[in-house]
Design a protein around this motif. Structure first.
Motif, PDB file in Angstrom:
ATOM      1  N   GLN A 101      36.606   0.479  41.232  1.00 24.56           N
ATOM      2  CA  GLN A 101      35.229   0.000  41.214  1.00 24.56           C
ATOM      3  C   GLN A 101      35.026  -0.960  40.057  1.00 24.56           C
ATOM      4  OE1 GLN A 101      32.401   3.163  40.750  1.00 24.56           O
ATOM      5  NE2 GLN A 101      33.228   3.838  38.803  1.00 24.56           N
ATOM      6  N   ARG A 115      43.499   9.325  47.897  1.00 28.54           N
ATOM      7  CA  ARG A 115      43.016   7.941  47.847  1.00 28.54           C
ATOM      8  C   ARG A 115      42.849   7.481  46.402  1.00 28.54           C
ATOM      9  NH1 ARG A 115      37.893   6.422  51.349  1.00 28.54           N
ATOM     10  NH2 ARG A 115      39.593   6.193  52.859  1.00 28.54           N
ATOM     11  N   ALA A 128      40.815   4.594  44.362  1.00 31.85           N
ATOM     12  CA  ALA A 128      39.713   3.645  44.532  1.00 31.85           C
ATOM     13  C   ALA A 128      39.513   2.874  43.227  1.00 31.85           C
ATOM     14  CB  ALA A 128      38.431   4.378  44.919  1.00 31.85           C
ATOM     15  N   TRP A 170      34.281  -2.854  45.221  1.00 30.72           N
ATOM     16  CA  TRP A 170      34.901  -1.570  45.550  1.00 30.72           C
ATOM     17  C   TRP A 170      36.057  -1.784  46.513  1.00 30.72           C
ATOM     18  CZ3 TRP A 170      33.917   3.285  43.688  1.00 30.72           C
ATOM     19  CH2 TRP A 170      34.503   4.366  44.347  1.00 30.72           C
ATOM     20  N   SER A 171      37.241  -1.324  46.118  1.00 29.11           N
ATOM     21  CA  SER A 171      38.425  -1.383  46.967  1.00 29.11           C
ATOM     22  C   SER A 171      39.129  -0.036  46.905  1.00 29.11           C
ATOM     23  CB  SER A 171      39.391  -2.475  46.483  1.00 29.11           C
ATOM     24  OG  SER A 171      38.792  -3.747  46.545  1.00 29.11           O
ATOM     25  N   TYR A 172      39.955   0.250  47.917  1.00 26.83           N
ATOM     26  CA  TYR A 172      40.711   1.500  47.881  1.00 26.83           C
ATOM     27  C   TYR A 172      41.992   1.368  48.688  1.00 26.83           C
ATOM     28  CZ  TYR A 172      38.863   2.537  52.564  1.00 26.83           C
ATOM     29  OH  TYR A 172      38.549   2.486  53.888  1.00 26.83           O
ATOM     30  N   VAL A 217      42.237  -1.895  51.057  1.00 29.16           N
ATOM     31  CA  VAL A 217      40.962  -2.100  51.750  1.00 29.16           C
ATOM     32  C   VAL A 217      39.939  -2.567  50.735  1.00 29.16           C
ATOM     33  CG1 VAL A 217      39.104  -1.000  53.069  1.00 29.16           C
ATOM     34  CG2 VAL A 217      41.494  -0.286  53.441  1.00 29.16           C
ATOM     35  N   ASP A 218      39.307  -3.696  51.017  1.00 34.67           N
ATOM     36  CA  ASP A 218      38.209  -4.196  50.188  1.00 34.67           C
ATOM     37  C   ASP A 218      36.908  -3.863  50.901  1.00 34.67           C
ATOM     38  OD1 ASP A 218      39.914  -5.431  48.228  1.00 34.67           O
ATOM     39  OD2 ASP A 218      40.291  -7.014  49.691  1.00 34.67           O
ATOM     40  N   ARG A 219      36.233  -2.820  50.443  1.00 38.04           N
ATOM     41  CA  ARG A 219      34.970  -2.419  51.059  1.00 38.04           C
ATOM     42  C   ARG A 219      33.858  -3.388  50.696  1.00 38.04           C
ATOM     43  NH1 ARG A 219      32.724   3.442  49.816  1.00 38.04           N
ATOM     44  NH2 ARG A 219      31.213   2.369  48.513  1.00 38.04           N
ATOM     45  N   SER A 220      33.934  -3.917  49.473  1.00 43.30           N
ATOM     46  CA  SER A 220      32.984  -4.915  48.991  1.00 43.30           C
ATOM     47  C   SER A 220      33.656  -5.614  47.817  1.00 43.30           C
ATOM     48  CB  SER A 220      31.673  -4.251  48.549  1.00 43.30           C
ATOM     49  OG  SER A 220      31.828  -3.606  47.289  1.00 43.30           O
TER      50      SER A 220
END
Length: 114
Positions: free
Chosen positions: A51, A47, A49, A37-39, A31-34
């Motif tokens: 950064q 999890r 993560a 930041w990915s996790y 998952v690329d939140r931004s």
């Protein structure tokens, strides 16, 4: 106080690259939140993560993951095309075997037998 580890966070230069590497190793969907930041939520594990930070890695990690596998050599061969590298050779003793590896940003981890 009783606490629970929510996630393990890696500082890195390219979160989207590392999350895909670790998703391929441990399972789960990246998952690329931004862009910073990915996790990934690997099945049965906390999890991981990633950064983005401006500085590069300069020394050995103080903490690393030991990833249990049936065959450390075979596991090493499978992650080399994903951007991993070996660090040294396979070590075997009365407790089992381990292979120190480096992920695409040179974070140390080990493939270990139980």
């Amino acid at each position: 106080m009783r606490a629970r580890v929510q996630e393990i966070v890696f500082d890195c230069a390219e979160p989207a690259v590392l999350v895909r590497f670790w998703a391929a190793v441990l399972g789960g969907a990246p998952v690329d939140r931004s862009p910073d930041w990915s996790y990934v939520d690997p099945p049965g594990f906390v999890r991981l993560a990633f950064q983005k930070v401006p500085e590069g890695k300069t020394v050995k990690n103080r903490v690393h993951l030991d990833v249990e596998v049936a065959d450390p050599e075979g596991a090493a061969e499978q992650v080399l095309p994903l951007g991993a590298r070996r660090s040294g050779g396979l070590v075997t003793d009365e407790q089992g075997s381990f292979q120190v590896m480096l992920d695409p940003e040179e974070n140390e981890f080990c493939f270990v037998t139980g």
